[in-house]
Design a protein around this motif. Structure first.
Motif, PDB file in Angstrom:
ATOM      1  N   ARG A   1       0.756  -1.197   0.051  1.00  0.00           N
ATOM      2  CA  ARG A   1       0.047  -0.066   0.046  1.00  0.00           C
ATOM      3  C   ARG A   1       1.061   1.246  -0.007  1.00  0.00           C
ATOM      4  NH1 ARG A   1      -5.623   1.012   2.026  1.00  0.00           N
ATOM      5  NH2 ARG A   1      -6.017  -0.891   1.495  1.00  0.00           N
ATOM      6  N   GLN A   2       1.796   1.272   0.774  1.00  0.00           N
ATOM      7  CA  GLN A   2       2.740   2.467   0.941  1.00  0.00           C
ATOM      8  C   GLN A   2       3.553   2.694  -0.343  1.00  0.00           C
ATOM      9  OE1 GLN A   2       5.774   2.044   4.120  1.00  0.00           O
ATOM     10  NE2 GLN A   2       4.144   2.075   5.553  1.00  0.00           N
ATOM     11  N   ARG A   3       3.903   1.438  -0.947  1.00  0.00           N
ATOM     12  CA  ARG A   3       4.587   1.886  -2.323  1.00  0.00           C
ATOM     13  C   ARG A   3       3.623   2.246  -3.498  1.00  0.00           C
ATOM     14  NH1 ARG A   3       4.528  -1.218  -6.825  1.00  0.00           N
ATOM     15  NH2 ARG A   3       3.621  -2.978  -6.034  1.00  0.00           N
ATOM     16  N   ARG A   4       2.404   1.643  -3.563  1.00  0.00           N
ATOM     17  CA  ARG A   4       1.392   2.255  -4.490  1.00  0.00           C
ATOM     18  C   ARG A   4       1.066   3.652  -4.408  1.00  0.00           C
ATOM     19  NH1 ARG A   4      -3.204  -2.038  -5.412  1.00  0.00           N
ATOM     20  NH2 ARG A   4      -3.791  -0.585  -7.009  1.00  0.00           N
TER      21      ARG A   4
ATOM     22  N   GLN B   1      -5.701  13.302  -3.233  1.00  0.00           N
ATOM     23  CA  GLN B   1      -7.158  12.599  -3.337  1.00  0.00           C
ATOM     24  C   GLN B   1      -7.473  11.626  -4.356  1.00  0.00           C
ATOM     25  OE1 GLN B   1      -9.241  16.130  -4.198  1.00  0.00           O
ATOM     26  NE2 GLN B   1     -11.142  15.521  -3.414  1.00  0.00           N
ATOM     27  N   GLU B   2      -6.743  11.714  -5.592  1.00  0.00           N
ATOM     28  CA  GLU B   2      -6.808  10.855  -6.895  1.00  0.00           C
ATOM     29  C   GLU B   2      -6.488   9.369  -6.303  1.00  0.00           C
ATOM     30  OE1 GLU B   2      -6.373  14.114 -10.327  1.00  0.00           O
ATOM     31  OE2 GLU B   2      -4.679  13.026  -9.397  1.00  0.00           O
ATOM     32  N   VAL B   3      -5.384   9.185  -5.774  1.00  0.00           N
ATOM     33  CA  VAL B   3      -4.784   8.212  -5.330  1.00  0.00           C
ATOM     34  C   VAL B   3      -5.721   7.352  -4.307  1.00  0.00           C
ATOM     35  CG1 VAL B   3      -2.704   6.956  -3.948  1.00  0.00           C
ATOM     36  CG2 VAL B   3      -2.164   9.104  -5.538  1.00  0.00           C
ATOM     37  N   GLY B   4      -6.273   8.410  -3.530  1.00  0.00           N
ATOM     38  CA  GLY B   4      -7.046   7.666  -2.491  1.00  0.00           C
ATOM     39  C   GLY B   4      -8.481   7.088  -3.234  1.00  0.00           C
TER      40      GLY B   4
ATOM     41  N   LEU C   1      -7.584   3.854  -4.804  1.00  0.00           N
ATOM     42  CA  LEU C   1      -7.272   2.668  -3.699  1.00  0.00           C
ATOM     43  C   LEU C   1      -8.534   2.379  -2.514  1.00  0.00           C
ATOM     44  CD1 LEU C   1      -3.428   3.281  -2.783  1.00  0.00           C
ATOM     45  CD2 LEU C   1      -4.470   1.619  -4.623  1.00  0.00           C
ATOM     46  N   GLY C   2      -9.443   3.336  -3.028  1.00  0.00           N
ATOM     47  CA  GLY C   2     -10.440   3.119  -1.928  1.00  0.00           C
ATOM     48  C   GLY C   2     -10.163   3.806  -0.609  1.00  0.00           C
ATOM     49  N   MET C   3      -9.468   4.663  -0.248  1.00  0.00           N
ATOM     50  CA  MET C   3      -9.056   5.512   0.956  1.00  0.00           C
ATOM     51  C   MET C   3      -9.393   6.656   0.885  1.00  0.00           C
ATOM     52  SD  MET C   3      -5.016   3.896   1.113  1.00  0.00           S
ATOM     53  CE  MET C   3      -4.564   4.347   2.745  1.00  0.00           C
ATOM     54  N   SER C   4      -9.305   7.141   2.295  1.00  0.00           N
ATOM     55  CA  SER C   4      -9.642   8.568   2.162  1.00  0.00           C
ATOM     56  C   SER C   4      -8.361   9.398   1.879  1.00  0.00           C
ATOM     57  CB  SER C   4     -10.191   9.127   3.729  1.00  0.00           C
ATOM     58  OG  SER C   4      -9.261   8.825   4.536  1.00  0.00           O
TER      59      SER C   4
END
Lengths: 172, 211
Positions: free
Chosen positions: A123-126, A139-142, A145-148
């Motif tokens: 997850r950290q790497r991605r 925001q886009e990464v979140g 990945l389905g994260m806030s």
């Protein structure tokens, strides 16, 4: 740096890119002076930038920024050379007046960051790759990945600290 | 990875507040100090004649001495937490040194020569040598953890000074328990009690404060 502390991302990016150019000049000259190949200079530049970023609260706002930058650059450079068997005193005071080196040159991109990133949790790497290689916002990464956004920032910070630790292990 | 891509990851790592070394250390001392105060309250407690002691110059001078030591060590510790090499720390320690010398001179002038040794040995030396390292344990632990977020030019010096600061904070607590108020006692046994804490700090610094 002051603007960056107030949350001005554009100013912080400008500062880091300027410092990178300055560091590149110093690093190349030091490696050359120590009789080392300059191939890994970009790795040292990135490791030093990471240290400056993580330790930015140790800059005292009442003092000029340059001695602080120089102290961190010297610390990382000495560390790097010592671990590769060069014990000579490195005096970056002599080198600070040298011309800074631009990024578009034959040396090419750094290898260590990609390699060390691969050792981080998935997850950290991605998240780091999403923000850096793909140029996405937190925001886009979140969203991907389905994260806030907040969770992405927390994980990103952990990833950068883990990366700094990985650089240290890698050198020792 | 190209450096401009790398920088993008750094820029995205924002945070809300700035934690300069001074603020970090003050918080660490407060947290560690609370733990030590709890140990003090449960196992030691203040001396029974505390109210009367406040009216004697020796007790007041003892408090001033340990507080000046806390302030000096705090300043030195926050300087050593930064990457720019610190100059001499002597100016920071000067008030403490001057005060210590003055205190000893006054005490020697006021006491007959025969009682010097009694005052120096006191009655609590062993308690002092145990209690100060004990009270310093929690502050030192929290301080070292806090200093991991800083960038000390010399991890060993920074760790040693963290030990000195933790010992000074511990002495400030212990001073309320101890009956021996003579500067001769305080300036002999308190620094001796601080030595193992300083050594532990230097060791911890060497291992934990590299960056």
């Amino acid at each position: 740096m002051r603007a960056a502390r107030l949350g001005d991302d554009a100013a912080y990016r400008r500062l880091l890119m300027q410092v990178a150019t300055w560091l590149r000049g110093i690093t190349r000259r030091s490696l050359a002076a120590a009789g080392r190949r300059v191939d890994d200079s970009e790795d040292i530049v990135q490791e030093t930038l990471l240290a400056m970023h993580l330790k930015r609260d140790t800059w005292d706002e009442t003092q000029p920024l340059e001695p602080w930058l120089r102290a961190i650059a010297r610390h990382k450079l000495v560390d790097h050379l010592r671990r590769r068997g060069v014990t000579d005193h490195v005096d970056i005071e002599d080198l600070s007046e040298t011309l800074a080196a631009p990024a578009n040159d034959p040396v090419g991109p750094a290898a260590d960051a990609r390699r060390l990133l691969a050792g981080l949790p998935e997850r950290q790497r991605r998240i780091v790759e999403g923000v850096s290689l793909d140029g996405q916002s937190a925001q886009e990464v979140g969203a991907r990945l389905g994260m806030s956004e907040g969770a992405v920032r927390v994980t990103l910070h952990r990833a950068l600290k883990a990366l700094a630790a990985a650089y240290r292990r890698d050198r020792s | 990875m190209k450096t401009d891509q790398f920088v993008a990851a750094l820029v995205a790592d924002r945070k809300g507040s700035v934690w300069p070394p001074g603020r970090l250390m003050a918080t660490a001392i407060a947290i560690g100090g609370l733990v030590s105060l709890a140990i003090f309250a449960l196992e030691f407690g203040p001396r029974v004649d505390l109210a009367a002691a406040f009216r004697t110059w020796r007790f007041d001078l003892k408090l001033v001495l340990v507080l000046v030591a806390v302030v000096a060590a705090f300043g030195a510790c926050s300087t050593l937490a930064r990457p720019v090499r610190a100059g001499s720390l002597l100016p920071r320690m000067l008030p403490l040194i001057v005060l210590a010398v003055v205190a000893v001179v006054i005490e020697l002038a006021m006491l007959p020569r025969a009682s010097w040794a009694t005052r120096l040995i006191g009655s609590n030396a062993l308690v002092c040598l145990t209690a100060i390292p004990l009270f310093a344990l929690a502050p030192l632990t929290v301080l070292i953890l806090a200093l991991r977020r800083t960038a000390p030019a010399s991890p060993i010096r920074s760790g040693a000074m963290a030990g000195a600061l933790a010992a000074a904070a511990a002495a400030a607590i212990y001073a309320f328990h101890c009956f021996d108020d003579s500067p001769l006692f305080v300036l002999t046994w308190y620094p001796l009690a601080a030595l193992p804490v300083i050594a532990a700090g230097a060791l911890a610094g060497n291992r934990l404060l590299r960056w």
